[in-house]
Every structure is written in C-alpha cells, then in structure tokens.
Design a protein around this motif. Structure first.
Motif, short mmCIF file in Angstrom:
data_model
loop_
_atom_site.label_atom_id
_atom_site.label_comp_id
_atom_site.label_asym_id
_atom_site.label_seq_id
_atom_site.Cartn_x
_atom_site.Cartn_y
_atom_site.Cartn_z
N GLN B 176 0.83 -1.21 0.00
CA GLN B 176 0.00 0.00 0.00
C GLN B 176 0.86 1.26 0.00
O GLN B 176 0.58 2.21 -0.72
CB GLN B 176 -0.92 0.00 1.23
CG GLN B 176 -1.92 -1.12 1.21
CD GLN B 176 -2.80 -1.10 2.45
OE1 GLN B 176 -3.35 -0.08 2.81
NE2 GLN B 176 -2.93 -2.24 3.11
N VAL B 177 1.90 1.25 0.82
CA VAL B 177 2.77 2.44 0.91
C VAL B 177 3.53 2.66 -0.39
O VAL B 177 3.66 3.78 -0.86
CB VAL B 177 3.75 2.31 2.09
CG1 VAL B 177 4.70 3.48 2.11
CG2 VAL B 177 3.00 2.23 3.40
N GLU B 180 1.23 4.31 -2.69
CA GLU B 180 0.77 5.62 -2.27
C GLU B 180 1.88 6.66 -2.28
O GLU B 180 1.71 7.77 -2.77
CB GLU B 180 0.17 5.54 -0.87
CG GLU B 180 -0.33 6.86 -0.36
CD GLU B 180 -1.06 6.72 0.96
OE1 GLU B 180 -2.25 6.42 0.92
OE2 GLU B 180 -0.44 6.85 2.02
N ASN B 181 3.03 6.31 -1.70
CA ASN B 181 4.13 7.26 -1.62
C ASN B 181 5.43 6.48 -1.60
O ASN B 181 5.95 6.14 -0.55
CB ASN B 181 3.98 8.13 -0.37
CG ASN B 181 5.02 9.22 -0.31
OD1 ASN B 181 5.96 9.23 -1.10
ND2 ASN B 181 4.87 10.13 0.62
N LYS B 299 -17.69 15.46 -9.96
CA LYS B 299 -17.29 16.04 -8.69
C LYS B 299 -16.11 16.99 -8.85
O LYS B 299 -15.95 17.92 -8.07
CB LYS B 299 -16.92 14.92 -7.70
CG LYS B 299 -18.10 14.52 -6.84
CD LYS B 299 -17.64 13.63 -5.71
CE LYS B 299 -17.90 12.17 -6.00
NZ LYS B 299 -17.21 11.24 -5.17
N THR B 300 -15.24 16.73 -9.84
CA THR B 300 -14.04 17.55 -9.91
C THR B 300 -14.40 18.97 -10.30
O THR B 300 -15.24 19.21 -11.16
CB THR B 300 -13.00 16.96 -10.88
OG1 THR B 300 -11.89 17.85 -10.90
CG2 THR B 300 -13.52 16.81 -12.28
N THR B 301 -13.77 19.90 -9.60
CA THR B 301 -14.08 21.30 -9.85
C THR B 301 -12.96 21.99 -10.62
O THR B 301 -13.04 23.16 -10.92
CB THR B 301 -14.30 22.04 -8.52
OG1 THR B 301 -13.23 21.71 -7.65
CG2 THR B 301 -15.61 21.64 -7.89
N MET B 302 -11.91 21.24 -10.94
CA MET B 302 -10.81 21.83 -11.69
C MET B 302 -11.19 21.88 -13.17
O MET B 302 -11.75 20.95 -13.70
CB MET B 302 -9.54 21.01 -11.52
CG MET B 302 -9.00 21.01 -10.10
SD MET B 302 -8.67 22.65 -9.47
CE MET B 302 -7.28 23.11 -10.49
N ARG B 303 -10.84 22.98 -13.81
CA ARG B 303 -11.20 23.10 -15.22
C ARG B 303 -10.17 22.47 -16.14
O ARG B 303 -10.50 21.94 -17.17
CB ARG B 303 -11.34 24.56 -15.58
CG ARG B 303 -12.69 25.14 -15.26
CD ARG B 303 -12.60 26.61 -15.36
NE ARG B 303 -13.88 27.21 -15.71
CZ ARG B 303 -14.04 28.52 -15.88
NH1 ARG B 303 -13.01 29.32 -15.75
NH2 ARG B 303 -15.19 29.01 -16.19
N PHE B 304 -8.90 22.56 -15.77
CA PHE B 304 -7.87 22.11 -16.71
C PHE B 304 -7.15 20.86 -16.27
O PHE B 304 -7.10 19.89 -16.98
CB PHE B 304 -6.85 23.22 -16.95
CG PHE B 304 -7.44 24.37 -17.66
CD1 PHE B 304 -7.81 24.24 -18.99
CD2 PHE B 304 -7.67 25.55 -17.02
CE1 PHE B 304 -8.38 25.29 -19.66
CE2 PHE B 304 -8.24 26.62 -17.69
CZ PHE B 304 -8.59 26.49 -19.02
N PHE B 305 -6.58 20.88 -15.10
CA PHE B 305 -5.84 19.69 -14.70
C PHE B 305 -6.40 19.17 -13.39
O PHE B 305 -6.85 19.91 -12.55
CB PHE B 305 -4.35 19.98 -14.57
CG PHE B 305 -4.02 21.24 -13.83
CD1 PHE B 305 -3.82 22.41 -14.52
CD2 PHE B 305 -3.94 21.22 -12.46
CE1 PHE B 305 -3.55 23.56 -13.84
CE2 PHE B 305 -3.65 22.38 -11.77
CZ PHE B 305 -3.47 23.56 -12.47
N GLU B 307 -5.93 17.58 -9.81
CA GLU B 307 -4.86 17.56 -8.83
C GLU B 307 -4.60 16.15 -8.38
O GLU B 307 -5.47 15.31 -8.43
CB GLU B 307 -5.26 18.40 -7.62
CG GLU B 307 -5.04 19.86 -7.87
CD GLU B 307 -5.34 20.64 -6.62
OE1 GLU B 307 -4.39 21.06 -5.99
OE2 GLU B 307 -6.51 20.80 -6.31
#
Lengths: 520, 308
Positions: B176-177, B180-181, B299-305, B307
C-alpha cells in the motif's frame, strides 16, 4: 566534548558541476549546529551525502571516530544518523504509529506451551503502546491513532522526528524545518530541539532563515557555492547582517524600502465578494471570501499552506469552477472567465507552481515570454506568429528584467529557479495589467533575485496597480503588503494594516486560535 | 423461472472463478503502483501450457507445473522491463499480450498440425464437481454453491487469505505504501522493487490458477484466445474497486454475473442473436465505467488539470 561526526575533503560532482568542493567540518556531540547558505549553495547535497542518498565523489565521513560508507538511508540510520526532509516522507492514509514503525513492524506473538511463536501478522496494539510511550518520553503533543492526512504540518514534522528517534539515531539532521511552519509552531520546534539537546541528541539544522538560526543554534556553519566558508559561535558578534554577508559574499540589504506613496482608497480596482469554491471531494475550500484592492495597494494573504490559498488562486485565475460569488476588475464582472479572457481584461498572473502553470520547460525563453499573450496583434498576424517581434520582445525584457541566459534563447529548463521566475515576472509585468495576482513569487529563488523581484513588485504598486500577494513566507507578506488578510480553513479570519500588526498576532490568526469571525 | 434464477446464480459462481483469481492477484500489482496490462497474456499462457504439458507428458501434474511456470516467466519478463528498467508498463503489457496471441497458434501449427485447437480430454476429466450433500437442503444458496469445482471453492479461501495479507501483514502494508508514496517507503529502507516483484509473483500464481480453472475444470482443451479478454475485464474490476481486494472482487462477481446472464439468455434465442448477446459483458464494463468515472468527473471542480 568530542566530535560525533567529522568530514574530510568531501567532494560531490555532477558531471562538470561541483556541488560540494572539498568540504571539511566537524560536529561536536550534543550541540545544535546550523548550516546556512543560499539556495544552491550545496547544503542539501552535503546532507544527502551524510544520509546515504548520494555517494561522495571523493572524501571521507567519520562517525563516532569510525570511517563510514553509506549507500542508502537505511545504512545511515543503522549508523545512527537520521534526517527529516523538508518534504515529509509519510503515508497520508496510515496512522501516526504505523508511519513511525514503517519498515520495522512488530509481529504478533502467541504462546504455544512454553515456546513463543511469531505470526506473520502485525501486532497493532503493541506498536501503538510503544509509540505512545515514546510520545510521552519526549513530551510531543500527538495521538498515535490519528491518520497523517488529518494532522497539521507541525504535527507531521514531529511524527518525522519521532520516526527517527524510535530508530535510536544519535544525530538528527533537519532540512529546512521551519519553511512550512507558523511562528508559534516555530517556537514549539525550537523548544523541541532544545529538549532533544538536553536528552543528549546532536542536531543539525539546514536553513536559509537567519532569524531562527540565531535563536537556537550553538554554532553556525556557512556555505557558499559549494564551499564551506566558515564556522562561527552563535554569539553577539554573529549578527544577521554579518551572516548574510558571509552567505552571499557581499553586503546585502535585508529590509525592504517602501516608497511611502499612499493607497488611493477612492478607487477600487479589484473586488471579490462572497467567493466560494469546492474541491473535488466536495469540501468547501474557499468559503465566502470578500475583499477589495485599491489603486496603489498591495493586499497580502497570509496563512498556513493548505488553508485555501491555492484554491483561491485557482478560482481567481479561472482554473477552478466557483461555487458562487462575484469577482470584478474595474467594475466589470470576470467570474467564470478563462485565463485568456482574464488577461484581456487586465489581469496579470504569477502562479504558485512556476513549472506546472507558469512556464513550458521544453520551450525557449522567447516563447515563454509571450505565453498567454500569443493572440495579441503585435505577436501574431492572421494566425501566424511573428518571430521578429517575439524576438524583439525577448531582447527587451531580458535586458529590462536582468534575466541571465547561458546562451542565445535557451530552453527554460536550463534556467535557475530565480531566472525562471524572472521570465514569468517579466511577462506578466510588461503586459501592463491593472490588477496583478501573485502566489509564492520568491519560492526557491535566491537572495539576489528575491531582492530584484521585491523591488519590481513595489514599482508596480507605485504605478497605480492593485496587487494580490499570496505567500507562505510571512515576512514577505508583512514587509511588502499595505494590508494583510489571514486565511484559515478557506475563510478570511483577520484583516490588518501591515505596519500595525505583529508576527505573533498574525500567527495566532493563522493557526486558528483567534478569528474575527468568532463572536468572542 | 425459478430454475432460471437458480441456474443463473450457479453459473455466476462458476464463471466468476477465473475472474476472481485474476483480480485478487492483480490487486497487489496494481496497488504497488504498476499497471499490469499483461494479466490477459498470463491467463492465456496458463491455459495453453497447462494443456500442452498435459498432452506432451500425458500427466496432468506436469500440466499444472506448466501453468505456474509459464505464468511466472511471463510476469518475470514484464517485471524485468517495467520494474527493473522502468519501461512504460502499458506498452510492455500490450507487447506481451500480442506475443501471447501469436505463440500458441505457431506451436500448434508446428507440432500438432492444428491452427486453433488442442484437445486434452483424454487426460483431463473436467467433471470435478464436488457434491456436498447437506448444502442441497438450503434453498437458492444450496444449488448455487453445491456441485462447484475445487478451484471455485479454493478461490474464496485465497481471497480471504490475501485480504488478510493485504491489510494485516508487513508485506501488505508495504504494498500500500509503495503505491501511495514510494519515497516514504524508500526513506525507511523498504526495497520497493522487491515489493513489486513479490506482487508480480502472487499475480502470476493467481493467473495460473485462473487458467487452470478454464482448462482443467471447464473445457479440457485449449482453443485460441480462450482467455477472451478476461485479463482486461479484471483490470476493469480492479480499477472500479479502487484497488481494494474485497471491493474489486465484488466487481469481478458483477462481471461474472453478466457473463452467466449472456450464457443463459443465448439458450433461448436463435444463433444469430447469440453472437450479438456476446457483447453484453463488454457493454456492461463500459456502462460500469461510465457510472463510476462520470461521478468522479462531475465532482471535480478543476477546469484544466486534475490535482493529485
């Protein structure tokens, strides 16, 4: 006191570039040592070698009087050297104790008769107990069961420090530990560091912030252009001015001088009212925000990172869909407009992430200097780019904004952080906007370029612009802005005249301890 | 009508088995941050070599060995390029999938003078159904779960074990880690490449079992492309299930259900329509994707990319 670590003739080369040039220095047991230097002075390279992330080209490291060779962070930890990076290396979906024990988990044991058998399953309760004991021992204010994603930045940093302490390190390296903290958290951190010293730890702090160095270090080593310039005792003789001069190599002006031209409070150039925005998880990240910026005014936005400043910038620059509100430039409604329309309406944009939103790395400087303005008649006739005028524009701006190029019109990827930022500043300032939005204008920029950028921001102010300045460097906001609003949890929780408020007071609002929204 | 439902549920369980094996193994690879596009090739390989080895040796034991070995080799090739040399996982996966659609017909033509079929029914008895007497007394559940083959029962045990491994053991946490990171894993000395390799080997074994279920318990023979995009269906299930073991397996069951539905319906209609019915499972995937992905997109509120 004996030296816990000694470094001899340590050199690191990347190709032709010498990042660390024959460095000699030693750290005494139980002292707090600060290593200071500008961005690119080679501090991080040096520390990465001490932590096994980079291998030295030549030279030798001695730890506890023994020569050591480290090939990975795990080697360094085994030798007793721990490091907390500027960008934390934690897993957000795991809890505090799981992160601390990551890599050295405790397995469950069961008793079968007299023999204890280890199961391949993790023993969560023992892990939690051990971490709880450690938290109590060092008096850190943490709950072992909290998930990392729910923690404040300061608390995450304490988790990183605990992670190292759990591994029994004898020397702790902190890389830019105060970069993301508010004043109160910095106080706590310094308290923590002194506590560690009392318990016998050796601590190395890497930073470029002189203020904090003066407050907590025993000795200070200065680096410049890959060399160790010298080490001094932290006493009254080591003034900030003297240290800055050692860092830069020439006397520097640390303070910003404003012209004193008054704000034209008659004329509102930029007006935001009841602006709200939700992020993709549906959380209100900018909540009912209203402010006005007048002619000849810089409005600073202070706040801990991640409290809605990034999203505010997205909303104001047309990158994010608003949930409601209104934004007016010179009385004209511009909400919902895309960046190209916003620019046509007189907005200049210096985005937060220089490389993600501000520049195209693989394109030459000349193209980057017209990016966002390429539809303008002077650069483009009937859909065809006018190379000559683009070129002329570059020659003019490179000269005017002191952008240092290694060769004729190189790709932006070859520029340093400071020069890259100057390309954006030159582009946005030269388009003669009436309103300028700037986010983190000097992040990762060296002292020289920072002073230049400050000077230009103040010049723009005096040329009748309205400027919004979002920055996580509180001193930057305070010294440049006329008025300051403080962001917490996506809301404006305080508004101040910049010259009449203290850092401490701002910190209280930034952390959410005080708010003008509270009825109290 | 009651019979229809009973049969539908029985076949749902039966036809979900290969999907479940492939999904539960694939979850680990996917979660460790590697897009394993070669699941399809692994199932196909397992089918082919299990039958091939059985025919050559006349012994089903070597067929099983062949299935496991070949899947491990396929995943090792994938791992060498993707984990070791950091190549583009999608391209390598695609290349391996193509390769494994070409190798079986070549070998069949060269050694068995057949272009598309290798029978092993002389050696393999596909009637492995296990009758559990007391189950019959339970309505609906009884006929659904009774008379299934050993691997069908095994897959649920495997899912339970691997889910525990995923959530409760060091290895599972590391997986999992790593996904994730990766840096946070490496900072404490976890060898993320090793984690990815182990995940790939788990996936290889699961794909081998998936193929064995098809050849040893269902057909007794190999026919070209008999994996029929099951690997890709599993990728869809893993993706819809946000790379979590139980959730992904539930999606695999949904896809198994529509497969069973298609099979049941085709016995009622003329052969022409049967062929059209075959698109039902794939159509379902598209519909499931539209539902799950548009809800994210809305749901996404970003217009271009987007996050991170």
């Amino acid at each position: 006191m004996s030296a816990i670590m000694r470094v001899e003739k340590l050199t690191k080369k990347f190709g032709d570039f010498t990042a660390n040039d024959s460095i000699d220095f030693e750290v005494k047991k139980g002292e707090i040592r600060a290593i200071i230097g500008e961005n690119g002075a080679g501090k991080t390279t040096l520390m990465n070698m001490l932590y096994g992330l980079l291998q030295p080209t030549s030279g030798q490291i001695y730890f506890d009087e023994k020569p050591v060779k480290m090939h990975s962070p795990a080697d360094a930890i085994a030798n007793g050297i721990g490091m907390v990076h500027q960008h934390f290396k934690l897993s957000p979906s795991l809890t505090v104790y799981e992160n601390i024990l990551l890599g050295i988990e405790i397995k469950k044991e069961i008793k079968l008769g007299k023999k204890a058998v280890k199961l391949p399953i993790i023993d969560n309760s023992t892990e939690r107990k051990k971490v709880d004991e450690l938290i109590k021992k060092y008096n850190f204010n943490l709950d072992p069961d909290t998930k990392i994603r729910d923690l404040s930045v300061g608390a995450r940093q304490r988790v990183e420090i605990l992670k190292m302490l759990y591994r029994d390190v004898k020397m702790l390296i902190l890389d830019e530990p105060t970069a993301v903290l508010i004043p109160q958290e910095i106080d706590e951190l310094i308290e923590t560091i002194h506590g560690l010293k009392r318990m016998g730890q050796t601590v190395i702090i890497i930073t470029h912030k002189l203020e904090e160095v003066k407050r907590c270090a025993d000795t200070i080593s200065v680096m410049r252009r890959g060399r160790m310039i010298g080490t001094v005792q932290n006493d009254d003789e080591a003034t900030s001015e003297k240290l800055a001069e050692m860092m830069v190599g020439r006397p520097v002006l640390l303070s910003v001088i404003k012209s004193g031209k008054p704000v034209n409070s008659e004329k509102v150039l930029y007006e935001v009212s009841h602006l709200s925005g939700k992020n993709s998880e549906g959380r209100m990240v900018v909540n009912d925000v209203s402010f006005k910026i007048h002619e000849n005014e810089i409005l600073g936005v202070a706040g801990i990172e991640g409290n809605g400043q990034t999203e505010l910038m997205y909303l104001l620059t047309g990158l994010m869909k608003p949930a409601g509100g209104s934004v007016k430039i010179n009385g004209q409604e511009v909400l919902q407009m895309y960046p190209d329309q916003l620019r046509k309406n007189g907005l200049g944009i210096v985005p937060e992430d220089r490389y993600l939103q501000g520049l195209c790395l693989s394109m030459p400087v000349s193209s980057n200097l017209i990016a966002g303005y390429h539809g303008q008649e002077k650069f483009c006739h009937h859909g065809i780019m006018d190379k000559k005028s683009i070129r002329k524009n570059m020659d003019k701006l490179v000269d005017e904004y002191d952008i240092r190029l290694s060769k004729d019109d190189p790709e932006v990827s070859q520029l340093s952080g400071g020069n890259g930022q100057k390309v954006i500043i030159a582009r946005e300032f030269s388009s003669d906007p009436s309103v300028l939005l700037m986010s983190q204008p000097t992040r990762g920029v060296d002292v020289g370029a920072t002073a230049f950028i400050y000077k230009n921001i103040l010049r723009m102010r005096d040329e009748n612009k309205a400027i919004l300045l979002i920055s996580s460097e509180l001193s930057e906001v305070k010294s440049l802005a006329d008025r300051i609003i403080v962001f917490h949890n996506g809301e404006i929780v305080g508004e101040f005249i910049a010259d009449e408020v203290s850092f401490y007071e701002l910190g209280l609002y930034m952390s959410g301890a005080k708010s003008m929204r509270d009825p109290a | 009508m009651f019979d229809f439902i009973e049969n539908l549920l029985y076949y749902t369980v039966k036809l979900s088995t290969p999907l479940l094996f492939c999904t539960i193994g694939g979850v680990f690879v996917q979660r460790a941050g590697t897009m394993n596009f070669a699941l399809e090739a692994a199932i196909n390989t397992s089918c082919f070599f299990s039958v091939l080895f059985t025919v050559i040796t006349g012994n089903t034991f070597w067929g099983i060995v062949g299935a496991f070995l070949s899947c491990i080799i396929i995943n090792a090739i994938f791992g060498t390029f993707v984990v070791r040399f950091k190549a583009n996982a999608v391209l390598i996966g695609l290349a391996i999938n193509m390769l494994m659609t070409a190798v079986p017909p070549y070998l069949l033509q060269a050694f068995f003078d057949s272009r598309g079929l290798l029978m092993a029914t002389d050696f393999i008895d596909v009637n492995k159904a296990i009758n559990i007497p007391f189950l019959d007394k339970i309505p609906i559940l009884g006929p659904m779960l009774n008379n299934q083959t050993p691997l069908t029962y095994l897959v649920y045990l495997v899912i339970i074990i691997l889910t525990i491994v995923y959530y409760k053991t060091k290895f599972g946490v590391y997986v999992q880690v790593t996904g994730e990171n990766q840096q946070s894993a490496e900072a404490v000395g976890i060898n993320t490449d090793k984690i990815k390799w182990i995940a790939l080997m788990i996936s290889a074994c699961c794909c081998a079992l998936s193929g064995l279920n098809l050849t040893f318990e269902q057909t007794g023979s190999y026919s070209l492309n008999m994996s029929a995009a099951r690997g890709l269906i599993c990728l869809a299930a893993i993706n819809c299930g946000s790379r979590r073991p139980v959730k992904s397996c539930l999606y695999a069951l949904i896809f198994g259900f529509v497969r069973a539905l298609q099979l049941m319906l085709s016995s009622f209609v003329s052969p022409n329509i049967t062929l059209i019915l075959e698109i039902i499972p794939y159509l379902t995937i598209i519909i499931v994707f539209i539902i799950t992905e548009t809800s994210v997109a809305r749901k996404t509120t970003m217009r271009f990319f987007r996050e991170e």
